[in-house]
Design a protein around this motif. Structure first.
Motif, PDB file in Angstrom:
ATOM      1  N   ALA A   1      -9.332 -13.803  38.807  1.00  0.00           N
ATOM      2  CA  ALA A   1      -8.985 -13.054  37.597  1.00  0.00           C
ATOM      3  C   ALA A   1      -8.987 -14.013  36.408  1.00  0.00           C
ATOM      4  CB  ALA A   1      -7.619 -12.401  37.750  1.00  0.00           C
ATOM      5  N   ARG A   2      -9.554 -13.561  35.306  1.00  0.00           N
ATOM      6  CA  ARG A   2      -9.553 -14.335  34.064  1.00  0.00           C
ATOM      7  C   ARG A   2      -8.884 -13.495  32.980  1.00  0.00           C
ATOM      8  NH1 ARG A   2     -11.979 -15.139  29.149  1.00  0.00           N
ATOM      9  NH2 ARG A   2     -12.519 -17.302  28.589  1.00  0.00           N
ATOM     10  N   LEU A   3      -7.733 -13.926  32.512  1.00  0.00           N
ATOM     11  CA  LEU A   3      -6.996 -13.209  31.472  1.00  0.00           C
ATOM     12  C   LEU A   3      -6.884 -14.109  30.249  1.00  0.00           C
ATOM     13  CD1 LEU A   3      -5.274 -10.773  30.538  1.00  0.00           C
ATOM     14  CD2 LEU A   3      -3.281 -11.986  31.471  1.00  0.00           C
ATOM     15  N   GLU A   4      -7.575 -13.723  29.183  1.00  0.00           N
ATOM     16  CA  GLU A   4      -7.543 -14.494  27.943  1.00  0.00           C
ATOM     17  C   GLU A   4      -6.519 -13.871  26.998  1.00  0.00           C
ATOM     18  OE1 GLU A   4     -10.544 -15.527  24.202  1.00  0.00           O
ATOM     19  OE2 GLU A   4     -11.373 -15.339  26.237  1.00  0.00           O
ATOM     20  N   LEU A   5      -5.575 -14.679  26.527  1.00  0.00           N
ATOM     21  CA  LEU A   5      -4.520 -14.221  25.632  1.00  0.00           C
ATOM     22  C   LEU A   5      -4.588 -14.988  24.323  1.00  0.00           C
ATOM     23  CD1 LEU A   5      -1.525 -14.048  28.157  1.00  0.00           C
ATOM     24  CD2 LEU A   5      -2.915 -12.155  27.310  1.00  0.00           C
ATOM     25  N   ASP A   6      -4.597 -14.254  23.218  1.00  0.00           N
ATOM     26  CA  ASP A   6      -4.683 -14.875  21.900  1.00  0.00           C
ATOM     27  C   ASP A   6      -3.839 -14.076  20.914  1.00  0.00           C
ATOM     28  OD1 ASP A   6      -5.263 -16.192  19.590  1.00  0.00           O
ATOM     29  OD2 ASP A   6      -7.443 -15.948  19.716  1.00  0.00           O
ATOM     30  N   PRO A   7      -2.568 -14.440  20.713  1.00  0.00           N
ATOM     31  CA  PRO A   7      -1.685 -13.677  19.823  1.00  0.00           C
ATOM     32  C   PRO A   7      -2.193 -13.558  18.399  1.00  0.00           C
ATOM     33  CG  PRO A   7      -0.432 -15.239  21.160  1.00  0.00           C
ATOM     34  CD  PRO A   7      -1.878 -15.570  21.353  1.00  0.00           C
ATOM     35  N   ALA A   8      -3.021 -14.501  17.957  1.00  0.00           N
ATOM     36  CA  ALA A   8      -3.500 -14.484  16.575  1.00  0.00           C
ATOM     37  C   ALA A   8      -4.758 -13.649  16.388  1.00  0.00           C
ATOM     38  CB  ALA A   8      -3.767 -15.916  16.105  1.00  0.00           C
ATOM     39  N   ALA A   9      -5.279 -13.059  17.444  1.00  0.00           N
ATOM     40  CA  ALA A   9      -6.567 -12.369  17.359  1.00  0.00           C
ATOM     41  C   ALA A   9      -6.474 -10.992  16.724  1.00  0.00           C
ATOM     42  CB  ALA A   9      -7.181 -12.254  18.747  1.00  0.00           C
ATOM     43  N   GLY A  10      -5.286 -10.397  16.681  1.00  0.00           N
ATOM     44  CA  GLY A  10      -5.148  -9.059  16.097  1.00  0.00           C
ATOM     45  C   GLY A  10      -5.326  -7.966  17.125  1.00  0.00           C
ATOM     46  N   ASP A  11      -5.042  -6.746  16.715  1.00  0.00           N
ATOM     47  CA  ASP A  11      -5.111  -5.595  17.616  1.00  0.00           C
ATOM     48  C   ASP A  11      -6.486  -5.472  18.253  1.00  0.00           C
ATOM     49  OD1 ASP A  11      -2.545  -5.035  16.978  1.00  0.00           O
ATOM     50  OD2 ASP A  11      -3.006  -3.481  15.489  1.00  0.00           O
ATOM     51  N   GLY A  12      -6.469  -5.181  19.533  1.00  0.00           N
ATOM     52  CA  GLY A  12      -7.715  -4.962  20.257  1.00  0.00           C
ATOM     53  C   GLY A  12      -8.329  -6.209  20.836  1.00  0.00           C
ATOM     54  N   ASN A  13      -7.912  -7.374  20.385  1.00  0.00           N
ATOM     55  CA  ASN A  13      -8.495  -8.622  20.874  1.00  0.00           C
ATOM     56  C   ASN A  13      -7.455  -9.601  21.411  1.00  0.00           C
ATOM     57  OD1 ASN A  13     -11.373  -8.223  20.142  1.00  0.00           O
ATOM     58  ND2 ASN A  13     -10.550  -8.125  18.061  1.00  0.00           N
ATOM     59  N   VAL A  14      -6.216  -9.168  21.461  1.00  0.00           N
ATOM     60  CA  VAL A  14      -5.158 -10.063  21.926  1.00  0.00           C
ATOM     61  C   VAL A  14      -5.370 -10.435  23.385  1.00  0.00           C
ATOM     62  CG1 VAL A  14      -2.684 -10.235  22.380  1.00  0.00           C
ATOM     63  CG2 VAL A  14      -3.492  -9.249  20.230  1.00  0.00           C
ATOM     64  N   ALA A  15      -5.862  -9.496  24.186  1.00  0.00           N
ATOM     65  CA  ALA A  15      -6.075  -9.751  25.612  1.00  0.00           C
ATOM     66  C   ALA A  15      -7.461  -9.316  26.035  1.00  0.00           C
ATOM     67  CB  ALA A  15      -5.023  -9.009  26.436  1.00  0.00           C
ATOM     68  N   LYS A  16      -8.110 -10.166  26.832  1.00  0.00           N
ATOM     69  CA  LYS A  16      -9.409  -9.844  27.432  1.00  0.00           C
ATOM     70  C   LYS A  16      -9.329 -10.165  28.922  1.00  0.00           C
ATOM     71  CE  LYS A  16     -11.893 -11.033  23.179  1.00  0.00           C
ATOM     72  NZ  LYS A  16     -12.900 -11.940  22.569  1.00  0.00           N
ATOM     73  N   PHE A  17      -9.841  -9.262  29.753  1.00  0.00           N
ATOM     74  CA  PHE A  17      -9.681  -9.422  31.197  1.00  0.00           C
ATOM     75  C   PHE A  17     -11.017  -9.318  31.919  1.00  0.00           C
ATOM     76  CE2 PHE A  17      -8.768  -7.709  35.479  1.00  0.00           C
ATOM     77  CZ  PHE A  17      -7.939  -8.723  35.942  1.00  0.00           C
ATOM     78  N   LEU A  18     -11.162 -10.190  32.935  1.00  0.00           N
ATOM     79  CA  LEU A  18     -12.343 -10.183  33.782  1.00  0.00           C
ATOM     80  C   LEU A  18     -11.909 -10.477  35.206  1.00  0.00           C
ATOM     81  CD1 LEU A  18     -15.484 -10.226  34.160  1.00  0.00           C
ATOM     82  CD2 LEU A  18     -15.385 -12.676  33.659  1.00  0.00           C
ATOM     83  N   PHE A  19     -12.476  -9.765  36.174  1.00  0.00           N
ATOM     84  CA  PHE A  19     -12.164  -9.977  37.590  1.00  0.00           C
ATOM     85  C   PHE A  19     -13.477  -9.971  38.355  1.00  0.00           C
ATOM     86  CE2 PHE A  19     -10.752  -8.621  41.853  1.00  0.00           C
ATOM     87  CZ  PHE A  19      -9.709  -9.502  42.053  1.00  0.00           C
ATOM     88  N   ARG A  20     -13.715 -11.037  39.126  1.00  0.00           N
ATOM     89  CA  ARG A  20     -15.022 -11.169  39.754  1.00  0.00           C
ATOM     90  C   ARG A  20     -14.914 -11.899  41.090  1.00  0.00           C
ATOM     91  NH1 ARG A  20     -20.460 -13.167  36.529  1.00  0.00           N
ATOM     92  NH2 ARG A  20     -21.929 -12.975  38.258  1.00  0.00           N
TER      93      ARG A  20
END
Length: 507
Positions: free
Chosen positions: A36-55
């Protein structure tokens, strides 16, 4: 707002049968790995704070088995090939299902069976095995004929290396251990590899031998001067494995009447002799939280070290040694929800030296796993430990059951001081501690950390990832990433910080 932008990488078994043939694997730990890859970026703004990938970790063998619809390699815990002779076929499948670690420009997916698989840090695409600059050999099984004869015969016999899924990170370096079990004696030959976390280059290499182990250690711990391994000697009759009737793990049991030994490998470059300290009890450590040296360590002939580990206790190990029960045999009952007979784990405090001793760190706590101390306190004296625990009645010890929450323990007070449970029919697994940023001190306060972990909701069959304040678990999540489906119950992972430079992201 002060949560550090970064990426969580987390591995675990995810597929438990060959999907085309329907052949089921013999053991949960043989499941094909996924990350699992969970990217967290509090400064990215709505819709981009979290990105998820599972492979899935799509090793060469994984792809072949998927294409042909067959099990093409034997498993450590008893799965056999779909076709062909299993007898005298020693090649074991590496599921790459136990940990995921970022080093340099790559992610390593690791298990106890073989070499790590290299993954692209953004797409998780598999890119081949990691040999650490051709220092390690991709072979099967992870065995040797010893330091001398092995140099002549290992290659001809197809023997290779395995890299423990557990690493330690100190001062900008990740330390990995490669392991080979001596096929003639009961010794484990190992190599410590210090890898620069930023570049991914090996900067130091140490070779040593642990005598009378019987099988390679799963986890270990590090101090400024030593790498430490706690082992109760094991052995067994490998004939059923050679004949293709069992996996190697099913053939190994503890030596009858043996006590645990702490092996210390000095962290100096080159080939070194290990030191040892026999403990007054038998123990089998599953996971370690931390270790640190005594003040007079430099003068001690036997290293004076405090070690925190979650262990099978003396009575359990001695019973298994007396009956010949395998260390990690069938999990058929467990898969049906029956935990009778499964060994419970206690948080133990191990003190080595002239008068070694072992005591339960928090009496009455019950079963606990995935223990950790603050990442900046690796190798330093620690007061607090976090861990995963099962739900229990108020005041009762935590039972041996799937974990449903997290707890923080105070070793000075010898008690549990904080905990959080997501609710009934919610389950957790391992977690990652992320240090809070500090601007004025090099070593942060020991409780200044966030806890990131997945939570599975059995009511909705979905998973989420939560961020908790390590200093106040009971306050509940400060942030939650809800997924539209579930991710399988997993194992270990790491968190890699991101730095924003002129709009571009450098990981």
């Amino acid at each position: 707002p002060d949560f550090p932008a970064g990426v969580l990488y987390k591995a675990g078994p995810a597929r438990f049968e060959n999907e085309r043939s329907g052949t089921k694997y013999a053991h949960w730990l043989e499941g094909d790995g996924a990350v699992a890859r969970l990217e967290l970026d509090p400064a990215a703004g709505d819709g981009n704070v979290a990105k998820f990938l599972f492979r899935y970790v799509e090793t060469e063998l994984f792809r072949k088995e998927r294409e042909e619809g067959k099990v093409l390699a034997r498993g450590t815990f008893g799965t056999n090939k779909s076709e062909g002779a299993n007898a005298f076929d020693f090649k074991l499948k590496n599921p790459c299902n136990t940990n995921a670690v970022r080093v340099g420009d790559r992610v390593l997916a690791l298990s106890d069976v073989g070499l790590p698989q290299v993954l692209d840090p953004d797409t998780l695409e598999a890119q081949g095995v990691e040999t650490f600059g051709d220092r390690l050999v991709d072979g099967a099984p992870a065995a040797t004929l010893g330091p001398a004869l092995g140099k002549i015969m290992n290659s001809a016999l197809g023997f290779g290396d395995a890299v423990s899924p557990h690493h330690r990170k100190v001062d900008g370096k990740n330390t990995f251990i490669s392991l080979r079990q001596n096929a003639v004696t009961d010794a484990t030959c190992l190599t410590l590899l210090d890898v620069d976390s930023a570049s991914g280059d090996v900067v130091s290499e140490t070779e040593s031998v642990l005598e009378n182990t019987g099988f390679p250690p799963h986890d270990w711990v590090i101090t400024p001067n030593y790498a430490a391994f706690v082992v109760t000697p094991a052995g067994g009759d490998l004939t059923p494995f050679l004949l293709g009737l069992k996996g190697p793990a099913e053939c190994i049991s503890f030596q009858k009447g043996a006590s645990a030994v702490v092996h210390f490998v000095p962290r100096t470059e080159g080939t070194v002799e290990s030191k040892s300290c026999e403990l007054p009890v038998a123990l089998h450590p599953v996971h370690f939280a931390n270790a640190w040296e005594g003040e007079d360590e430099a003068e001690a002939k036997i290293p004076r070290v405090e070690i925190l580990a979650t262990c099978w206790d003396d009575a359990t190990v001695r019973r298994m040694g007396a009956t010949g029960e395998s260390l990690l045999g069938s999990w058929a009952k467990v898969s049906e929800g029956n935990f009778d007979g499964v060994a419970s784990q206690r948080l133990m405090r191990i003190t080595t030296g002239v008068e070694p001793k072992v005591e339960e760190a928090v009496p009455g706590l019950g079963h606990i796993d995935y223990i950790k101390c603050h990442p900046k306190y690796t190798g330093l004296p620690s007061r607090y430990v976090w861990g995963s625990i099962a739900a229990s009645a108020r005041g009762e010890p935590a039972p041996l059951a799937p974990p449903q929450g997290f707890a923080r323990l105070d070793l000075d007070k010898k008690q549990k001081i904080d905990e959080w449970f997501p609710g009934e029919r919610n389950f957790v697994d391992d977690f990652v501690l992320v240090e809070k940023p500090t601007k004025t001190v090099t070593t942060p306060c020991e409780v200044d950390a966030w806890l990131i972990a997945p939570v599975f909701d059995a009511e909705t069959n979905t998973s989420s990832f939560v961020v908790l304040d390590g200093q106040d678990l009971s306050a509940g999540p400060i942030f939650e990433v809800k997924l539209s489906s579930h991710v399988p119950w997993g194992l270990h992972g790491t968190y890699t910080h991101m730095v924003h430079v002129r709009g571009d992201t450098i990981q």
